[in-house]
Design an enzyme around this catalytic site. Structure first.
Site, PDB file in Angstrom:
ATOM      1  N   ASP A   1     -11.098  12.354   6.425  1.00 23.34           N
ATOM      2  CA  ASP A   1     -10.640  10.954   6.430  1.00 23.34           C
ATOM      3  C   ASP A   1      -9.309  10.816   7.165  1.00 23.34           C
ATOM      4  O   ASP A   1      -8.884   9.707   7.474  1.00 23.34           O
ATOM      5  CB  ASP A   1     -10.515  10.412   5.002  1.00 23.34           C
ATOM      6  CG  ASP A   1      -9.730  11.334   4.096  1.00 23.34           C
ATOM      7  OD1 ASP A   1     -10.094  12.515   4.006  1.00 23.34           O
ATOM      8  OD2 ASP A   1      -8.736  10.872   3.494  1.00 23.34           O
TER       9      ASP A   1
ATOM     10  N   ARG B   1       1.727   0.112  10.315  1.00 18.92           N
ATOM     11  CA  ARG B   1       1.225   1.186  11.175  1.00 18.92           C
ATOM     12  C   ARG B   1       0.450   0.577  12.335  1.00 18.92           C
ATOM     13  O   ARG B   1      -0.329  -0.360  12.147  1.00 18.92           O
ATOM     14  CB  ARG B   1       0.327   2.105  10.335  1.00 18.92           C
ATOM     15  CG  ARG B   1      -0.300   3.241  11.085  1.00 18.92           C
ATOM     16  CD  ARG B   1      -0.681   4.386  10.167  1.00 18.92           C
ATOM     17  NE  ARG B   1      -1.830   4.075   9.315  1.00 18.92           N
ATOM     18  CZ  ARG B   1      -2.289   4.917   8.387  1.00 18.92           C
ATOM     19  NH1 ARG B   1      -1.696   6.084   8.184  1.00 18.92           N
ATOM     20  NH2 ARG B   1      -3.327   4.586   7.653  1.00 18.92           N
TER      21      ARG B   1
HETATM   22  P1  AMP Z   1      -4.306  10.154   1.702  1.00 19.79           P
HETATM   23  O1  AMP Z   1      -4.036  11.346   0.872  1.00 19.79           O
HETATM   24  O2  AMP Z   1      -3.079   9.320   2.003  1.00 19.79           O
HETATM   25  O3  AMP Z   1      -5.087  10.443   2.931  1.00 19.79           O
HETATM   26  O4  AMP Z   1      -5.194   9.188   0.819  1.00 19.79           O
HETATM   27  C1  AMP Z   1      -6.473   9.531   0.366  1.00 19.79           C
HETATM   28  C2  AMP Z   1      -7.103   8.343  -0.297  1.00 19.79           C
HETATM   29  O5  AMP Z   1      -6.330   7.952  -1.447  1.00 19.79           O
HETATM   30  C3  AMP Z   1      -7.208   7.102   0.564  1.00 19.79           C
HETATM   31  O6  AMP Z   1      -8.416   6.459   0.228  1.00 19.79           O
HETATM   32  C4  AMP Z   1      -6.026   6.291   0.129  1.00 19.79           C
HETATM   33  O7  AMP Z   1      -6.215   4.921   0.365  1.00 19.79           O
HETATM   34  C5  AMP Z   1      -5.964   6.591  -1.347  1.00 19.79           C
HETATM   35  N1  AMP Z   1      -4.617   6.422  -1.912  1.00 19.79           N
HETATM   36  C6  AMP Z   1      -3.520   7.203  -1.723  1.00 19.79           C
HETATM   37  N2  AMP Z   1      -2.474   6.736  -2.432  1.00 19.79           N
HETATM   38  C7  AMP Z   1      -2.897   5.641  -3.093  1.00 19.79           C
HETATM   39  C8  AMP Z   1      -2.287   4.710  -3.992  1.00 19.79           C
HETATM   40  N3  AMP Z   1      -1.003   4.810  -4.370  1.00 19.79           N
HETATM   41  N4  AMP Z   1      -3.047   3.713  -4.461  1.00 19.79           N
HETATM   42  C9  AMP Z   1      -4.332   3.588  -4.095  1.00 19.79           C
HETATM   43  N5  AMP Z   1      -4.971   4.417  -3.291  1.00 19.79           N
HETATM   44  C10 AMP Z   1      -4.266   5.438  -2.767  1.00 19.79           C
HETATM   45 MG    MG Z   2      -5.375   9.313   4.555  1.00 26.10          MG
END
Ligand code: AMP
Ligand code: MG
Length: 492
Positions: free
Chosen positions: A258, A182
């Site tokens: 976030d 990204r």
């Molecule tokens: P997101 O829903 O993509 O915005 O992610 C929210 C949070 O969950 C962020 O801190 C991401 O880094 C973490 N996260 C999402 N998927 C994973 C995964 N497979 N392993 C570790 N952390 C994750």
């Molecule tokens: Mg995110």
């Protein structure tokens, strides 16, 4: 497998200057991507690379796979996982890069600075219960939709590459794993400021704010109250961004703090989708049970997030708390008007209006109400108005005819020609958006059968969204009821 940090692939010409690592230790964790078994390039964005001054065309595919999987680190990289927090569906949580590594900041020949981040690169101290990995389908989805947003002239993070890892990831089934590269103007989020505020250390907030101002708004450094000016800038960028989403029928789907950037770029393409049939209550995300982030609520959600952002800046806005709150409230309240200004100005362009009349809002709202009542395809409906011919079925309707007459009279009251109006409309009403069923069929072929033909075709169709090219006709039409996608998923 070890990671020789000094390994160079000279031809690509990285130019890393890493400023984020000069922030206090608490803002990040030093960490390399976790190597993967058998990296393979799925897709590589040579055009983006070129615009960044990177030469990927001469890079051997095996080297590209090593590079964009994180198995081999580029010279000058300083890999970190960034710490951040966030309000997720209204609830505060400590988060951080749980499956991403920022390799560093590449300075393009233009002098612009870009974060180069690997997403799906393995566990980090912020992974909580996650595996740190990502599946191929969702990473391709982010690639396709972010590149489509860019082609639609909407600020967004970009996608440089997707590499398969040769390792399965366990989701509802075992899926092929992948890593996305990204590219972002920065990954500083509202959640990064919330993290700094949660440290309960005013100095940390000040350091982060000064860093962000230096990086995104250096012209504000000499302003009297630079933090207030910075807050206003972020509000302006977000108001403009969300207006752009609304104008093309984009639903982000997970507008947690976030997932809101300080730079005003769209970030995090988890459950996002473009609305087909116009309905302001549309929600695609499987986890958005109460419609918090439905189409119509997006401006409100953005303002709510900006209020959280403003709160983190309070100690910097004014030494007296009450004064600081008053300043913040004033700025956050202004969001509605700024958003409305951007939205209205965009809607006028969608309807070919060069001038401003007080009744324009009503004209626009009446059209939208008619579209909702008659379940008109949002993109197709506006594009139909932008063609010289009077739209045919389903526009053969008394309600539409009355609206159409008012619109024609309105167009006649401006001095610009009909042709100029149509040109304006065609430049602001895309013929092609990444329709959910087209995205889905492309991802299924790629992820399920290793067939990237449809993905490349979709990307080609999307690269010129304001041109109604006959060869991409099937990308411009709405889904049949049987093809319609009703749900999208995040965290995949
Ligand atoms: P997101 O829903 O993509 O915005 O992610 C929210 C949070 O969950 C962020 O801190 C991401 O880094 C973490 N996260 C999402 N998927 C994973 C995964 N497979 N392993 C570790 N952390 C994750
Ligand atoms: Mg995110």
């Amino acid at each position: 497998m070890n990671l020789p940090r000094k390994q160079v692939m000279n031809c690509i010409k990285w130019n890393f200057h890493n400023s984020y690592t000069r922030l206090p230790d608490s803002f990040y964790a030093d960490l390399n991507p976790i190597p993967v078994q058998a990296p393979n390039v799925a897709i590589l964005n040579h055009a983006l690379a070129e615009s960044l001054g990177l030469n990927t065309r001469e890079l051997l595919e095996t080297d590209a796979a090593l590079l964009f999987s994180g198995n081999r680190l580029p010279d000058g990289a300083h890999p970190i996982a960034q710490a951040y927090a966030g309000h997720q569906f209204g609830h505060f949580t400590m988060l951080g890069d749980g499956r991403a590594i920022l390799l560093g900041e590449h300075i393009a020949p233009t002098g612009s600075r870009f974060d180069i981040q690997l997403k799906g690169s393995g566990q980090t101290p912020f992974s909580r219960r996650g595996d740190g990995r990502a599946a191929l389908g969702p990473m391709l989805r982010e690639y396709v939709i972010s590149e489509a947003m860019h082609a639609l002239n909407i600020p967004t993070t970009r996608s440089l590459a997707v590499v398969t890892t040769g390792e399965p990831v366990a989701r509802e089934a075992l899926l092929p794993g992948a890593i996305l590269t990204r590219v972002a103007v920065s990954h500083i989020r509202v959640g990064t400021f919330e993290y700094a505020a949660a440290l309960k250390n005013i100095e940390a907030i000040k350091i982060l704010a000064d860093y962000a101002i230096q990086r995104h708004d250096p012209d504000l450094l000499d302003t009297e109250n630079r933090y207030l000016a910075f807050l206003d800038r972020v509000i302006e960028r977000q108001a403009s961004l969300v207006a752009k989403w609304m104008l093309v029928g984009f639903i982000h789907g997970v507008m947690n703090t976030d997932n809101m950037t300080i730079s005003g770029e769209t970030i995090d393409y988890g459950p996002c989708a473009f609305m087909d049939i116009f309905d302001p209550d549309t929600v695609f995300s499987s986890i958005d049970h109460h419609g918090r982030y439905c189409y119509r609520n997006q401006p409100h959600a953005a303002q709510w997030n900006l209020a959280r952002f403003a709160e983190t800046l309070l100690p910097l806005l004014h030494p007296a708390h009450e004064e600081a709150v008053a300043l913040a409230e004033h700025s956050v309240h202004a969001f509605s008007e700024i958003f409305q200004h951007h939205w209205l100005s965009g809607m006028r362009k969608k309807l070919g209006l060069f001038t401003e009349e007080p009744d324009d809002i009503e004209l626009i709202e009446n059209l939208l109400a008619w579209m909702q009542e008659h379940r008109i395809d949002y993109t197709g409906g506006f594009r139909a108005l932008a063609s010289e011919a009077i739209p045919t079925d389903p526009f053969h309707d008394a309600g539409f005819a009355a609206w159409h007459a008012r619109w024609q009279a309105r167009l006649a009251r401006q001095s610009e020609s009909k042709e100029s109006s149509f040109c304006l409309m065609q430049a602001h009403n895309p013929a092609i958006i990444p329709r959910n069923h087209r995205v889905e069929e492309a991802l299924q072929a790629a992820s399920g059968r290793n067939d990237y033909t449809l993905t490349h075709r979709l990307l080609a169709a999307m690269s010129n969204p304001y041109i109604n090219a006959p060869e991409y006709r099937n990308y411009a039409v709405t889904a049949e009821p049987t093809e319609r996608i009703y749900q999208t998923f995040c965290g995949t």
